[in-house]
Write a protein that holds these residues in place. Structure first.
Motif, PDB file in Angstrom:
ATOM      1  N   GLY A 249       2.807   5.931  -3.329  1.00 19.35           N
ATOM      2  CA  GLY A 249       1.727   5.290  -2.573  1.00 19.35           C
ATOM      3  C   GLY A 249       2.223   4.081  -1.794  1.00 19.35           C
ATOM      4  N   ALA A 250       3.074   3.272  -2.426  1.00 23.30           N
ATOM      5  CA  ALA A 250       3.623   2.097  -1.743  1.00 23.30           C
ATOM      6  C   ALA A 250       4.483   2.518  -0.566  1.00 23.30           C
ATOM      7  N   LEU A 251       5.288   3.549  -0.733  1.00 23.85           N
ATOM      8  CA  LEU A 251       6.111   4.035   0.379  1.00 23.85           C
ATOM      9  C   LEU A 251       5.255   4.612   1.501  1.00 23.85           C
ATOM     10  N   ALA A 252       4.176   5.307   1.152  1.00 24.91           N
ATOM     11  CA  ALA A 252       3.280   5.845   2.173  1.00 24.91           C
ATOM     12  C   ALA A 252       2.637   4.706   2.961  1.00 24.91           C
ATOM     13  N   LEU A 253       2.202   3.652   2.255  1.00 33.35           N
ATOM     14  CA  LEU A 253       1.631   2.496   2.952  1.00 33.35           C
ATOM     15  C   LEU A 253       2.666   1.819   3.845  1.00 33.35           C
ATOM     16  N   LEU A 254       3.897   1.759   3.394  1.00 36.62           N
ATOM     17  CA  LEU A 254       4.968   1.172   4.197  1.00 36.62           C
ATOM     18  C   LEU A 254       5.209   1.982   5.459  1.00 36.62           C
ATOM     19  N   VAL A 255       5.216   3.296   5.346  1.00 37.53           N
ATOM     20  CA  VAL A 255       5.416   4.162   6.509  1.00 37.53           C
ATOM     21  C   VAL A 255       4.249   4.017   7.481  1.00 37.53           C
ATOM     22  N   VAL A 256       3.029   3.972   6.969  1.00 39.74           N
ATOM     23  CA  VAL A 256       1.855   3.797   7.831  1.00 39.74           C
ATOM     24  C   VAL A 256       1.906   2.433   8.516  1.00 39.74           C
ATOM     25  N   GLY A 257       2.301   1.402   7.768  1.00 40.56           N
ATOM     26  CA  GLY A 257       2.424   0.065   8.365  1.00 40.56           C
ATOM     27  C   GLY A 257       3.480   0.023   9.444  1.00 40.56           C
ATOM     28  N   LEU A 258       4.618   0.659   9.230  1.00 36.81           N
ATOM     29  CA  LEU A 258       5.667   0.718  10.255  1.00 36.81           C
ATOM     30  C   LEU A 258       5.185   1.490  11.478  1.00 36.81           C
ATOM     31  N   ALA A 259       4.472   2.584  11.241  1.00 30.95           N
ATOM     32  CA  ALA A 259       3.948   3.369  12.360  1.00 30.95           C
ATOM     33  C   ALA A 259       2.968   2.534  13.178  1.00 30.95           C
ATOM     34  N   MET A 260       2.148   1.719  12.512  1.00 34.88           N
ATOM     35  CA  MET A 260       1.192   0.882  13.242  1.00 34.88           C
ATOM     36  C   MET A 260       1.942  -0.193  14.036  1.00 34.88           C
ATOM     37  N   GLN A 261       2.984  -0.770  13.437  1.00 30.16           N
ATOM     38  CA  GLN A 261       3.749  -1.816  14.110  1.00 30.16           C
ATOM     39  C   GLN A 261       4.509  -1.257  15.324  1.00 30.16           C
ATOM     40  N   LEU A 262       4.981  -0.050  15.234  1.00 29.56           N
ATOM     41  CA  LEU A 262       5.744   0.562  16.329  1.00 29.56           C
ATOM     42  C   LEU A 262       4.856   1.173  17.395  1.00 29.56           C
ATOM     43  N   GLY A 263       3.568   1.208  17.170  1.00 23.76           N
ATOM     44  CA  GLY A 263       2.624   1.706  18.140  1.00 23.76           C
ATOM     45  C   GLY A 263       2.559   3.229  18.176  1.00 23.76           C
ATOM     46  N   LEU A 264       2.872   3.867  17.107  1.00 28.65           N
ATOM     47  CA  LEU A 264       2.835   5.324  17.062  1.00 28.65           C
ATOM     48  C   LEU A 264       1.432   5.888  17.207  1.00 28.65           C
TER      49      LEU A 264
END
Length: 102
Positions: A82-97
């Motif tokens: 779950g923590a890794l999934a949140l990290l991936v979602v957060g990175l995707a939001m930061q990168l503008g995906l």
């Protein structure tokens, strides 16, 4: 001659003269054996089925410990995922995906 009678004779023999180490050891061994049998009888473990009951209880306790360990491992595994999934979602939001998906 039962254990209580043997213990009584040993104690009587020890009282007649100066007891040596072997006699004292025999008294202690008989007394401890008698005490252990009484304790097992009070716990209900003095019959022939007690060995099997204890083996079953040990097996059940081992299974409980294995299940508890597996449950903790599974909970930690899910928490990490779950923590890794949140990290991936957060990175995707930061990168503008999300904007690229439109």
């Amino acid at each position: 001659m039962d254990e209580e009678e043997a213990l009584a004779r040993l104690i009587a023999l020890a009282g007649t003269n100066a007891p040596d180490a072997a006699l004292l050891r025999a008294v202690v061994e008989e007394a401890s054996e008698l005490g252990a049998r009484r304790a097992l009888a009070r716990l209900g473990l003095a019959d022939e089925a007690a060995r099997g009951d204890m083996a079953d209880l040990r097996q059940l306790l081992g299974a409980w410990r294995d299940a508890k360990t597996s449950a903790w491992k599974a909970a930690v595994d899910w928490a990490v995922r779950g923590a890794l999934a949140l990290l991936v979602v957060g990175l995707a939001m930061q990168l503008g995906l999300p904007g690229l998906l439109k």
